[in-house]
Design a protein around this motif. Structure first.
Motif, short mmCIF file in Angstrom:
data_model
loop_
_atom_site.label_atom_id
_atom_site.label_comp_id
_atom_site.label_asym_id
_atom_site.label_seq_id
_atom_site.Cartn_x
_atom_site.Cartn_y
_atom_site.Cartn_z
N ALA B 533 0.85 -1.18 0.00
CA ALA B 533 0.00 0.00 0.00
C ALA B 533 0.88 1.23 0.00
O ALA B 533 2.01 1.18 0.46
CB ALA B 533 -0.90 0.00 1.24
N PRO B 534 0.37 2.34 -0.55
CA PRO B 534 1.18 3.57 -0.49
C PRO B 534 1.36 4.03 0.94
O PRO B 534 0.53 3.75 1.82
CB PRO B 534 0.37 4.57 -1.31
CG PRO B 534 -1.01 4.03 -1.36
CD PRO B 534 -0.90 2.54 -1.26
N LEU B 535 2.48 4.74 1.21
CA LEU B 535 2.75 5.23 2.55
C LEU B 535 1.69 6.24 2.96
O LEU B 535 1.20 7.01 2.13
CB LEU B 535 4.12 5.91 2.59
CG LEU B 535 5.33 5.00 2.68
CD1 LEU B 535 6.58 5.84 2.58
CD2 LEU B 535 5.32 4.25 3.99
N TRP B 536 1.34 6.25 4.22
CA TRP B 536 0.37 7.22 4.75
C TRP B 536 1.08 8.55 4.94
O TRP B 536 2.05 8.67 5.69
CB TRP B 536 -0.18 6.69 6.06
CG TRP B 536 -0.97 7.71 6.83
CD1 TRP B 536 -0.73 8.15 8.07
CD2 TRP B 536 -2.15 8.39 6.39
NE1 TRP B 536 -1.65 9.06 8.45
CE2 TRP B 536 -2.55 9.24 7.43
CE3 TRP B 536 -2.90 8.38 5.21
CZ2 TRP B 536 -3.67 10.06 7.35
CZ3 TRP B 536 -4.01 9.20 5.13
CH2 TRP B 536 -4.39 10.03 6.19
N GLY B 539 -2.75 12.24 4.33
CA GLY B 539 -3.70 12.68 3.32
C GLY B 539 -3.05 13.34 2.13
O GLY B 539 -3.64 13.44 1.07
N ALA B 540 -1.81 13.82 2.29
CA ALA B 540 -1.11 14.42 1.15
C ALA B 540 -0.71 13.31 0.18
O ALA B 540 -0.81 12.13 0.49
CB ALA B 540 0.11 15.18 1.62
N ASP B 541 -0.23 13.71 -1.00
CA ASP B 541 0.00 12.71 -2.03
C ASP B 541 1.25 11.88 -1.79
O ASP B 541 1.26 10.69 -2.01
CB ASP B 541 0.07 13.39 -3.39
CG ASP B 541 -1.33 13.75 -3.87
OD1 ASP B 541 -2.26 13.03 -3.45
OD2 ASP B 541 -1.48 14.73 -4.61
#
Lengths: 182, 643
Positions: B533-536, B539-541
């Motif tokens: 999964a993408p890194l948290w 909320g930014a991209d």
């Protein structure tokens, strides 16, 4: 070591919880709700299945998508010591990685559109979205605003809606209890 | 290539000679023609042999490393020629058996190191560091010269042996003067407060192999001087006064705490390591002081414990500081950066160097499995187990020292976590760090040797047991014939109830890690496969390297807590938009961590010297006639006095 015995004898002393709410929170706002699980008959308890399959525990990450902060005040009250939503098993957590779902407020503005999707994607599945307030359910007072994408329900699937502008802490807790089952 | 090989070969000779002396017995060598009137006299005893072996071992690692470093960094020919000379001088200092030989070797060492510090003399900071180093090392030399001349006159001989034999007849006043002067001279070489100011300037500006030699071998010579002159020769006649030990302990404790505090807020990697040297030399001096003090109260077995701690810290510090400076050097060679705030992400690009620096940082933090652990443990044991029937002085000093050592160790861990975590982990903070390349094979080989030495200190100090035992037996008052602590598989401390086994601790830790990993794997065998999964990023991209912890932000709480001691200059500048005072365009944060001791103590002295120099300058108007008159007048005065 007598204090251990005392703790065991006395047990926990808490105010008895009121009975489970006997109304469905989505009755007034079924117009834009997309999820099928929340569409139930008036007068019965909403049959939302807790996302983890465990009743009595719900960890939520709050996302303010563009709210006027009225709903934030009411959510704060609901989790304060007066209304104490935590006694029913619901908690606000700091990271979506720790959460079972999102609790969203306000209309979705252009600036918060992508962050909302990012946050939702960061919540592990199975997950659940609770929309608090009229703005989150159908756009409310800001429906035609120039910076507004739409309601939360227009952007992501909403499982539970809590109508009101803003909803009272009692209403928020009642909605949370339909999920936690306590 | 030749220079590095020669340095390593000299180092090997040093190790061989040192070990032969420690295990075989004293050796002597006289070269009559080399110095007029007195000749050169080398007397090697076990204490000198130990320092010689340590210096030699450092030189081997540095020599091998230099082969690759000189090619990669394009070192000019001059420092490469001086490097073997520097090593020779350093090997000569502990071998010297007479006052003149000692001074000769000492001055040769100082001059060679000064040349090496100035090898990149085109940069302004290097020249400034060079001036600082030259002045302080020569002042230190003057103090040592005065002390040794007084000692030699009082002892009635030039050779150390004879002076030691005659030391009973030296008056207490002379002894105290010699002690204070040597403490000043040798203390400045060892980087003790307040004479440490050259160290955090010269060590970072020298080429990294030279930094390693200076920090791991040359500062030891300061400690060697204190041991040799004050404890061995002056202590030959009997117990030293109580206040000698007390003075050593206070200087040591203050240096250790101040050094580690400055290291914990430093953002320059090599400056951080240089302050860590001050810290470790402070701990060694504290241990020496404790040994002297305990010995003067007749607690010989605990004193032997403190002495062992001092020797072990010296040796382990030599190992891990060599490794740390060499690793910092390969980072510098790969990126051109010393600023931790611009490094980062090296673990993926330079895995070998990262492992090396990790071993060094673990050693410097004094944790189990690290090289510095056993020495600091012994030091704490000796401080805690001071005799019950001691006086108020012991009761006061020992708990305070335990506090100082504990504070030093704690802050040392924070410092090394910062150096390793910010410098090597996470993402690169600059393009230069992004483009880093791994060091060549010879540099890795040099570092591997030092790393192997670190592992020996961490896991198997049993190998050093016989070596330290013989050295202790040669120290008359402190080690004093009593059995020192037994460095076997189990460390047993005679006289006090303490024992430990570093090897077993290491084994237990390895087993525990393997067990934890195995159990986790076993418990997770039925779980679904992990998904990517993408890194948290809140909320930014995406995450950028500017969102990371920096060395400055990591040290900020410490800087705030020790604000009164460190006195940092911070400057926050807020720029508003022209349209509105309520909108902030940018915030600039600047912080300058100067050395408060340097500012308070050195600035007035330098200013006074400059003022006086202006007066003296009036006597130099440039007239040849006047200068001739000066010469004639001087000659006249000499003739009148020496009539």
């Amino acid at each position: 070591m007598s204090w251990i015995g005392k703790i065991r004898r006395v047990g926990r002393i808490v105010e008895p919880a009121p009975p489970l709410p006997a109304f469905a929170p989505m009755t007034t706002s079924a117009t834009s709700a997309t999820s099928a699980t929340s569409a139930t008959e008036p007068g019965s308890i909403d049959a939302v299945v807790p996302p983890t399959g465990v009743t009595g525990s719900l960890q939520l990450r709050h996302v303010d998508c563009g709210s006027c902060n009225g709903c934030e005040l009411e959510i704060t009250s609901a989790f304060s010591s007066v209304y104490d939503a935590e006694q029913f098993g619901a908690r606000i957590v700091a990271s979506p990685r720790h959460a079972d779902g999102l609790i969203t407020t306000g209309v979705v503005t252009h600036n918060m559109h992508q962050p909302l999707l990012n946050t939702l994607n960061a919540v592990p599945e199975p997950r659940l979205v609770i929309a608090v307030g009229d703005c989150a359910i159908n756009g409310g007072a800001f429906k035609q605003g120039y910076g507004v994408v739409g309601s939360v329900a227009d952007v992501i699937p909403v499982d539970v809606g809590v109508p009101g502008c803003p909803p009272t802490p009692h209403q928020i807790i009642a909605a949370l209890r339909t999920v936690t089952g306590r | 290539m030749v220079s590095g090989g020669l340095t390593a070969a000299l180092g090997a000779v040093g190790v061989a000679l040192g070990l032969t002396v420690v295990f075989g017995g004293p050796r002597q060598l006289r070269i009559g023609w080399l110095l007029p009137l007195v000749g050169v006299r080398f007397d090697l005893d076990p204490v000198g042999g130990l320092f010689m072996a340590a210096t030699g071992a450092v030189s081997i690692a540095v020599g091998i490393y230099t082969v690759g470093y000189a090619q990669r960094e394009h070192l000019s020919r001059f420092p490469l020629i001086v490097l073997p000379l520097f090593v020779t001088a350093m090997l000569g200092v502990p071998a010297a058996g007479s006052v003149t030989t000692f001074l000769l070797a000492w001055e040769l060492m100082a001059a060679a190191s000064l040349v090496l510090v100035l090898s990149e003399h085109r940069r302004e900071e290097v020249r400034s560091a060079g001036v600082f180093y030259a002045v302080m090392t020569q002042l230190g030399f003057a103090a040592i010269l005065l002390a040794l001349v007084v000692l030699s006159a009082a002892g009635g001989a030039d050779s150390f042996d004879t002076i030691a034999a005659n030391s009973g007849g030296i008056s207490p006043g002379t002894r105290n003067a010699v002690f204070l002067l040597t403490l000043m001279g040798f203390g400045s070489k060892a980087g003790l407060l307040p004479l440490h100011a050259w160290l955090p300037r010269a060590h970072p500006e020298a080429p990294s192999p030279v930094s390693a030699l200076m920090s791991a071998a040359m500062v030891n010579m300061g400690i060697y001087g204190i041991i040799r002159i004050d404890l061995q020769i002056l202590g030959h006649a009997g117990a030293s006064p109580h206040w000698w030990g007390l003075t050593l302990m206070i200087f040591g404790a203050v240096s250790a705490v101040f050094g580690v505090l400055q290291a914990s807020v430093a953002t320059d990697l090599k400056r951080l390591l240089a302050y860590s040297t001050t810290e470790n030399m402070g701990l060694v001096t504290l241990a020496l002081g404790a040994a002297t003090l305990l010995s003067s109260y007749g607690a010989q077995d605990v004193a032997a414990l403190a002495m062992t701690a001092a020797l072990l810290i010296i040796l382990s510090h030599a190992a891990f500081k060599t490794l740390a400076f060499l690793a910092a050097g390969s980072v510098l060679a790969a990126t051109g950066l010393r600023d931790l705030d611009k490094l980062g992400g090296l673990a993926r690009r330079m895995p070998g160097t990262t492992v090396m620096f990790g071993i060094a940082a673990l050693g410097a933090s004094g944790l189990p499995l690290g090289a510095g652990f056993v020495g600091e443990w012994l030091l704490l044991q000796s401080l805690i187990h001071s005799p019950h029937e001691g006086t108020t002085l012991l009761m006061l000093m020992m708990p305070l020292s335990v506090g100082a050592v504990a504070l030093t160790t704690g802050l040392g861990i924070a410092t090394m976590v910062k150096a390793f975590g910010v410098g090597f982990l996470a993402r690169p903070r600059s393009a230069a760090a992004q483009a880093a390349r791994e060091a060549p094979a010879s540099m890795m080989a040099g570092m591997s040797l030092a790393a192997a030495a670190c592992m020996v200190f961490a896991v198997a100090p049993v190998l050093l047991g016989p070596l330290l035992g013989r050295v202790l037996a040669a120290l008359p008052t402190v080690g004093g014939g009593e059995a020192g602590p037994v460095l076997g598989t189990y460390l047993r401390l005679p006289g006090v109830a303490g024992s430990m086994s570093p090897g077993l601790i290491a084994g237990a830790l390895v087993v525990a890690v393997l067990l934890a990993v195995g159990l986790t794997r076993w418990g997770a065998r039925h779980r679904p496969a992990a998904t990517v999964a993408p890194l948290w990023a809140c909320g930014a991209d995406s995450l950028s390297s500017r969102m990371q912890y920096t060395a400055t932000s990591f040290a900020e709480p410490l800087q705030r807590v020790f604000d009164n001691v460190l006195q940092p200059e911070t400057d926050v500048e807020v720029t508003h938009f022209a349209e509105s005072q309520y909108l902030v365009e940018k915030v600039t944060y600047r912080t300058l961590q100067a050395d408060p001791v340097e500012q308070r103590l050195y600035t007035p002295v330098i200013r006074a010297v400059t003022t006086w120099a202006q007066y003296v300058r009036r006597a130099h108007p440039g007239s040849v006639h006047l200068y001739l008159a000066y010469g004639a007048l001087g000659l006249l005065i000499v003739l009148v006095i020496a009539r």
